[in-house]
Design a protein around this motif. Structure first.
Motif, PDB file in Angstrom:
ATOM      1  N   MET A 234      -6.617  23.582   8.619  1.00  0.00           N
ATOM      2  CA  MET A 234      -5.898  22.439   9.181  1.00  0.00           C
ATOM      3  C   MET A 234      -4.427  22.824   9.311  1.00  0.00           C
ATOM      4  O   MET A 234      -3.830  23.334   8.354  1.00  0.00           O
ATOM      5  CB  MET A 234      -6.040  21.211   8.286  1.00  0.00           C
ATOM      6  CG  MET A 234      -7.451  20.675   8.165  1.00  0.00           C
ATOM      7  SD  MET A 234      -7.592  19.384   6.891  1.00  0.00           S
ATOM      8  CE  MET A 234      -6.390  18.186   7.470  1.00  0.00           C
ATOM      9  N   TRP A 247      -6.831  21.805  14.112  1.00  0.00           N
ATOM     10  CA  TRP A 247      -7.882  22.352  13.260  1.00  0.00           C
ATOM     11  C   TRP A 247      -8.537  23.594  13.860  1.00  0.00           C
ATOM     12  O   TRP A 247      -8.520  23.813  15.059  1.00  0.00           O
ATOM     13  CB  TRP A 247      -8.957  21.293  13.013  1.00  0.00           C
ATOM     14  CG  TRP A 247      -9.650  20.825  14.264  1.00  0.00           C
ATOM     15  CD1 TRP A 247     -10.737  21.379  14.883  1.00  0.00           C
ATOM     16  CD2 TRP A 247      -9.286  19.691  15.059  1.00  0.00           C
ATOM     17  NE1 TRP A 247     -11.079  20.665  16.007  1.00  0.00           N
ATOM     18  CE2 TRP A 247     -10.200  19.621  16.143  1.00  0.00           C
ATOM     19  CE3 TRP A 247      -8.275  18.711  14.968  1.00  0.00           C
ATOM     20  CZ2 TRP A 247     -10.129  18.625  17.118  1.00  0.00           C
ATOM     21  CZ3 TRP A 247      -8.212  17.731  15.937  1.00  0.00           C
ATOM     22  CH2 TRP A 247      -9.132  17.688  16.990  1.00  0.00           C
ATOM     23  N   CYS A 322      -5.389   9.781   8.929  1.00  0.00           N
ATOM     24  CA  CYS A 322      -5.160  11.011   8.155  1.00  0.00           C
ATOM     25  C   CYS A 322      -6.206  12.070   8.466  1.00  0.00           C
ATOM     26  O   CYS A 322      -5.892  13.149   8.943  1.00  0.00           O
ATOM     27  CB  CYS A 322      -5.136  10.753   6.643  1.00  0.00           C
ATOM     28  SG  CYS A 322      -3.578  10.124   6.052  1.00  0.00           S
ATOM     29  N   SER A 323      -7.468  11.767   8.195  1.00  0.00           N
ATOM     30  CA  SER A 323      -8.513  12.777   8.358  1.00  0.00           C
ATOM     31  C   SER A 323      -9.184  12.705   9.720  1.00  0.00           C
ATOM     32  O   SER A 323      -9.746  13.688  10.188  1.00  0.00           O
ATOM     33  CB  SER A 323      -9.576  12.618   7.264  1.00  0.00           C
ATOM     34  OG  SER A 323     -10.234  11.370   7.394  1.00  0.00           O
ATOM     35  N   GLU A 325     -11.860  11.096  10.319  1.00  0.00           N
ATOM     36  CA  GLU A 325     -13.308  11.153  10.079  1.00  0.00           C
ATOM     37  C   GLU A 325     -14.011   9.961  10.704  1.00  0.00           C
ATOM     38  O   GLU A 325     -13.569   8.824  10.574  1.00  0.00           O
ATOM     39  CB  GLU A 325     -13.576  11.179   8.575  1.00  0.00           C
ATOM     40  CG  GLU A 325     -15.052  11.287   8.237  1.00  0.00           C
ATOM     41  CD  GLU A 325     -15.323  11.102   6.753  1.00  0.00           C
ATOM     42  OE1 GLU A 325     -16.486  11.264   6.360  1.00  0.00           O
ATOM     43  OE2 GLU A 325     -14.377  10.803   6.006  1.00  0.00           O
ATOM     44  N   GLN A 380      -1.059   8.124   6.441  1.00  0.00           N
ATOM     45  CA  GLN A 380      -0.680   8.783   7.688  1.00  0.00           C
ATOM     46  C   GLN A 380       0.737   8.388   8.095  1.00  0.00           C
ATOM     47  O   GLN A 380       1.518   9.230   8.559  1.00  0.00           O
ATOM     48  CB  GLN A 380      -1.663   8.436   8.805  1.00  0.00           C
ATOM     49  CG  GLN A 380      -1.348   9.198  10.101  1.00  0.00           C
ATOM     50  CD  GLN A 380      -2.357   8.943  11.197  1.00  0.00           C
ATOM     51  OE1 GLN A 380      -2.823   7.819  11.359  1.00  0.00           O
ATOM     52  NE2 GLN A 380      -2.693   9.967  11.945  1.00  0.00           N
ATOM     53  N   CYS A 397      -0.879  19.015  -1.761  1.00  0.00           N
ATOM     54  CA  CYS A 397      -2.266  19.466  -1.695  1.00  0.00           C
ATOM     55  C   CYS A 397      -2.527  20.683  -2.573  1.00  0.00           C
ATOM     56  O   CYS A 397      -3.682  21.013  -2.843  1.00  0.00           O
ATOM     57  CB  CYS A 397      -2.648  19.785  -0.249  1.00  0.00           C
ATOM     58  SG  CYS A 397      -2.883  18.314   0.761  1.00  0.00           S
ATOM     59  N   THR A 406      -9.378  14.049  -4.249  1.00  0.00           N
ATOM     60  CA  THR A 406      -9.621  13.969  -2.812  1.00  0.00           C
ATOM     61  C   THR A 406     -11.062  14.310  -2.482  1.00  0.00           C
ATOM     62  O   THR A 406     -11.741  13.594  -1.733  1.00  0.00           O
ATOM     63  CB  THR A 406      -8.671  14.913  -2.054  1.00  0.00           C
ATOM     64  OG1 THR A 406      -7.323  14.506  -2.289  1.00  0.00           O
ATOM     65  CG2 THR A 406      -8.944  14.889  -0.559  1.00  0.00           C
ATOM     66  N   TYR A 410     -13.951  12.019  -0.839  1.00  0.00           N
ATOM     67  CA  TYR A 410     -14.461  12.377   0.489  1.00  0.00           C
ATOM     68  C   TYR A 410     -15.953  12.700   0.457  1.00  0.00           C
ATOM     69  O   TYR A 410     -16.726  12.211   1.288  1.00  0.00           O
ATOM     70  CB  TYR A 410     -13.685  13.570   1.046  1.00  0.00           C
ATOM     71  CG  TYR A 410     -14.326  14.133   2.301  1.00  0.00           C
ATOM     72  CD1 TYR A 410     -14.171  13.490   3.529  1.00  0.00           C
ATOM     73  CD2 TYR A 410     -15.126  15.265   2.247  1.00  0.00           C
ATOM     74  CE1 TYR A 410     -14.788  13.970   4.668  1.00  0.00           C
ATOM     75  CE2 TYR A 410     -15.738  15.757   3.388  1.00  0.00           C
ATOM     76  CZ  TYR A 410     -15.571  15.113   4.594  1.00  0.00           C
ATOM     77  OH  TYR A 410     -16.195  15.592   5.713  1.00  0.00           O
ATOM     78  N   GLY A 456      -8.923  10.154  -0.501  1.00  0.00           N
ATOM     79  CA  GLY A 456      -8.909  11.376   0.302  1.00  0.00           C
ATOM     80  C   GLY A 456      -7.641  11.441   1.129  1.00  0.00           C
ATOM     81  O   GLY A 456      -7.223  10.503   1.770  1.00  0.00           O
TER      82      GLY A 456
END
Length: 457
Positions: A234, A247, A322-323, A325, A380, A397, A406, A410, A456
């Protein structure tokens, strides 16, 4: 399987005239009982529009529960541009066979604007991984499973939906198959037709902000593909996305390289060029085999249920900030909506109404996931607003406690059990990192550092 022509009704398009003319027959009558009253001589009939994870999961649940189910998919061979990551809990929860998994990612790298690189995944257990799938493979499997459980798959384009003027009237689905326009009257509708949902427009569900995802599938030489054997990357930075991330995700025999943005959609190609530039040494010699772009919702729609129509998946806006998903939440919302209809109709024996969908579907969904979506929205806002904030994010992180919390959240989609002392230390570390990056201020209003990792990053 060949396209199914349903005998209920059809219109034939004649092509000799510049202005299309249609041969029509009267609509077949569909007797609809008053709300919550038993249905005589048949089962509840539901149309599911869209054959992705949301629609297929809804259709499978409905058909298995005794509902007369019709699943519409306009392009069964198509593939939605998508990173393709699914959490570990989805494999068991949705009985995903192992042969559908292209790669098992056990290592992740997060790269900051200054190219600070953090290895993310140090706390994964031996049996834990992130599964990578191709959407065309996953979606086809889920549709076939819905069919095998009794759903009727209609391979056609739904053009619009007629809304009844009276509670005892059906919804009328208009769709085309091979230039033939057809109608299908139904009792209820589930809209699973993506961010540009026609079902949502039909019920005036309101607009929402959409991001755009742009992705290239690149086939790499064997030695470079080996580098991405079980690794996902990422990248964050204004160069690759002003408000999201870019990504590199491994697939079966290629990698997916992409980026997304809300605020700079016209610049998406230049952002894609930037991520290619940042990863160039790792993908040199690769061949682009497919280019894809697709809208992604940024928050839930203002209206997700109206009348006997419910929205699920991207049509409802179930993609996390953020992700980014969405696969798990699409499948989960489709299943929850299907379960709600089966329960409220007592296995298809009774008519349902708007209050049933709100009680058995929306209330259940919101109670389980609304706080997660709000938290990720806030994260975010705090961490993706500037390069300084992104440097802070990558720095955080590197903390193993952040990583453990996280991944627990997730992989298993539930609030991780943290340690209060570690939460406190994480909070101070978060504030310290943000201060070093000189971004403590208005962006921190309402921000609770103790929840940074619990949902997450």
């Amino acid at each position: 399987m060949a396209a199914i022509t349903h005998p209920l009704h059809s219109l034939t398009l004649t092509s000799k005239s510049p202005t299309p003319r249609f041969k029509t027959k009267p609509f077949p009558k569909l007797q609809i009982s008053a709300s919550n009253k038993p249905i005589s001589g048949r089962k509840l009939r539901v149309a599911v529009i869209g054959g992705g994870p949301a629609g297929s999961s809804a259709a499978e649940t409905l058909a298995s529960g005794g509902i007369e189910t019709y699943l519409f998919e306009r392009s069964p061979t198509g593939a939605k541009p998508c990173g393709g990551a699914i959490p570990l809990c989805m494999l068991d929860e949705f009985s995903i066979p192992p042969e559908l998994i292209d790669r098992k990612v056990t290592h992740m790298k997060i790269i900051s604007p200054s190219n600070l690189t953090v290895d993310f995944g140090k706390t994964l257990k031996p049996n834990e991984h992130i599964s990578m799938v191709r959407r065309e493979v996953l979606d086809s499997y889920l549709r076939s499973r819905a069919e095998s459980n009794g759903a009727v798959l209609l391979k056609g384009l739904v053009t619009h939906l007629d809304i009844p003027n009276h509670p005892n009237q059906p919804y009328i689905i208009h769709y085309t198959v091979n230039n033939t326009i057809k109608y299908l009257p139904v009792d209820a509708v589930i809209g699973a037709d993506g961010a540009n949902s026609r079902v949502a427009k039909s019920i005036d569900a309101g607009d929402y902000t959409c991001a755009i995802a742009f992705q290239e599938r690149i086939k790499l030489p064997d030695d470079k593909m080996q580098y991405y054997h079980n690794l996902a990357e990422m990248y964050v930075g204004n160069d690759v996305s002003p408000d999201f991330y870019a990504w590199v995700f491994p697939k079966c025999d290629h990698v997916a390289v992409g980026t997304g943005t809300v605020t700079s959609k016209p610049k998406i190609k230049s952002l894609q060029k930037a991520i290619r530039s940042r990863v160039l040494p790792k993908i040199a010699g690769g061949t682009v085999i497919k280019v894809e772009a697709h809208p992604i919702p940024e928050h839930p729609r203002p209206v997700r249920v109206r009348g006997r129509v419910a929205l699920v998946g991207d049509a409802a806006g179930y993609v996390t900030k953020c992700s980014g998903e969405g696969i798990y939440f699409a499948a989960k919302s489709g299943r929850m909506c299907g379960e709600g209809i089966v329960k409220a109709s007592e296995g298809g024996e009774k008519m349902i109404e708007e209050s049933d969908l709100k009680r058995e579907y929306l209330k259940q969904w919101d109670s389980e996931y609304v706080n997660m979506f709000r938290c990720l929205d806030l994260l975010q806002h705090v961490f993706y607003g500037s390069n300084a904030a992104r440097e802070s994010l990558v720095e955080l992180c590197g903390d193993e406690y952040v990583q453990r919390m996280t991944f627990e959240s997730y992989l298993y989609k539930k609030l991780a059990n943290g340690d209060r002392w570690e939460d406190l230390k994480m909070g101070w570390n978060t504030i310290g990192s943000l201060m070093r990056c000189k971004i403590v201020g208005k962006g921190m209003e309402g921000f609770d550092p103790s929840v940074v990792a619990r949902f997450g990053l």
